[in-house]
Design a protein around this motif. Structure first.
Motif, PDB file in Angstrom:
ATOM      1  N   GLN A 169       0.832  -1.200   0.000  1.00 24.17           N
ATOM      2  CA  GLN A 169       0.000   0.000   0.000  1.00 24.17           C
ATOM      3  C   GLN A 169       0.869   1.253   0.000  1.00 24.17           C
ATOM      4  O   GLN A 169       1.745   1.405   0.842  1.00 24.17           O
ATOM      5  CB  GLN A 169      -0.907   0.008   1.237  1.00 24.17           C
ATOM      6  CG  GLN A 169      -2.017  -1.017   1.189  1.00 24.17           C
ATOM      7  CD  GLN A 169      -2.978  -0.772   0.041  1.00 24.17           C
ATOM      8  OE1 GLN A 169      -3.254   0.374  -0.312  1.00 24.17           O
ATOM      9  NE2 GLN A 169      -3.464  -1.837  -0.557  1.00 24.17           N
ATOM     10  N   SER A 189      -7.062  -4.813  -1.965  1.00 20.56           N
ATOM     11  CA  SER A 189      -5.704  -4.804  -2.543  1.00 20.56           C
ATOM     12  C   SER A 189      -5.075  -6.188  -2.417  1.00 20.56           C
ATOM     13  O   SER A 189      -4.046  -6.391  -1.782  1.00 20.56           O
ATOM     14  CB  SER A 189      -4.845  -3.752  -1.848  1.00 20.56           C
ATOM     15  OG  SER A 189      -5.376  -2.472  -2.050  1.00 20.56           O
ATOM     16  N   ASP A 239       2.113  -6.197   2.038  1.00 18.62           N
ATOM     17  CA  ASP A 239       1.628  -4.907   2.533  1.00 18.62           C
ATOM     18  C   ASP A 239       2.428  -4.503   3.772  1.00 18.62           C
ATOM     19  O   ASP A 239       2.059  -4.813   4.905  1.00 18.62           O
ATOM     20  CB  ASP A 239       0.137  -5.025   2.846  1.00 18.62           C
ATOM     21  CG  ASP A 239      -0.489  -3.724   3.316  1.00 18.62           C
ATOM     22  OD1 ASP A 239       0.245  -2.725   3.464  1.00 18.62           O
ATOM     23  OD2 ASP A 239      -1.713  -3.704   3.528  1.00 18.62           O
TER      24      ASP A 239
END
Length: 271
Positions: A169, A189, A239
């Motif tokens: 991210q 995501s 992430d």
């Protein structure tokens, strides 16, 4: 009968007896060898795993005694009509915050039950015995058992049967609000990069209202959930903003109707 004949018969009997003795000894040695090999194999399978629940007490575990107890050697979580929950509650292992590890345990859950195994999780200061973080999901109807669900954070990371990459991210809006990137209780995501099998086919490997074994293999950013020896979900979490590489370990009883879940043979292996 001549003396030579008697001697020949005696030699023949002796040779026959010796042959039987040698055959018996050879079979015995092979049997012992097989037993030794099986014993070594069993030791190798269990190598490094340490029991973290003694089956008698809640030593090294912290939770609300209204919902958690030890019974018949099992760790029991139960919600009754008189003790319905307003928020999910956990019993949390006090022995450390594992980073890379394997966990093996067995569970049995009522059809109405909803539970899970949290790991690499944070404690929530404002709610007693609450956790947020990765969860190996478990439910009595076998809809979600085996999937990777992140409690009070990114929601579903991988459904049962999915091999997934959670993308990094770099959007400040997403970093500031997890809810902005959750839709239909699923983190947006994420990229499904492979299949481990159809969800319903994998469901058939999970026993209803009977004992099942969970095996978690958690190493680096790879999170693998096995049930009864079958890989159910496989996550690579890239992430760096939201992932966790170590944290608390615990098991859950969920908000909802009365339910009962049991855990036993809880074993941890640090990697």
């Amino acid at each position: 009968m001549s003396k030579n004949s008697r001697a020949s018969k005696l030699v023949a009997k002796s040779l026959f007896a010796l042959t039987l003795l040698l055959c018996f000894q050879s079979c015995k040695e092979k049997k012992q060898e097989n037993i030794s090999e099986a014993t070594v194999e069993d030791q190798e399978i269990g190598d490094g795993f340490v029991s973290i629940f003694d089956g008698k007490t809640l030593t090294d575990w912290k939770g609300d005694s209204t919902y958690w107890r030890v019974e018949n050697g099992n760790l029991v979580g139960e919600v009754t009509p008189e003790t319905l929950l307003k928020s999910n509650t956990f019993i949390i292992w006090q022995g450390g915050q594992p980073d890379d590890f394997e966990l093996k345990l067995e569970f049995k859950i009522a059809e109405s039950g909803n539970s899970g195994i949290n790991y690499r999780s944070d404690l929530i200061d404002t709610i007693p015995n609450a956790m947020k973080g990765y969860q190996a999901d478990i439910d009595g109807k076998r809809r979600y058992t085996g999937q990777n669900y992140e409690e009070k954070k990114r929601a579903t990371l991988a459904y049962r049967g999915e091999k997934v990459i959670i993308n990094s991210q770099d959007n400040p809006e997403v970093e500031g609000s997890l809810r902005a990137n959750v839709k239909s209780n699923c983190w947006q995501s994420r990229e499904v990069v492979g299949s481990l099998g159809e969800s319903d086919s994998l469901k058939s490997k999970i026993k209803s209202e009977d004992w099942n074994e969970v095996h978690l293999v958690i190493k680096g950013n790879r999170l693998q959930h096995y049930v009864n020896g079958v890989l159910m979900s496989d996550v690579n979490d890239e992430d760096t903003v939201n992932r966790k590489l170590k944290g608390h370990l615990g098991v859950q009883v969920h908000v909802g109707p009365p339910m009962k879940v049991e855990y036993r043979n809880i074993r941890l292996k640090n990697l």
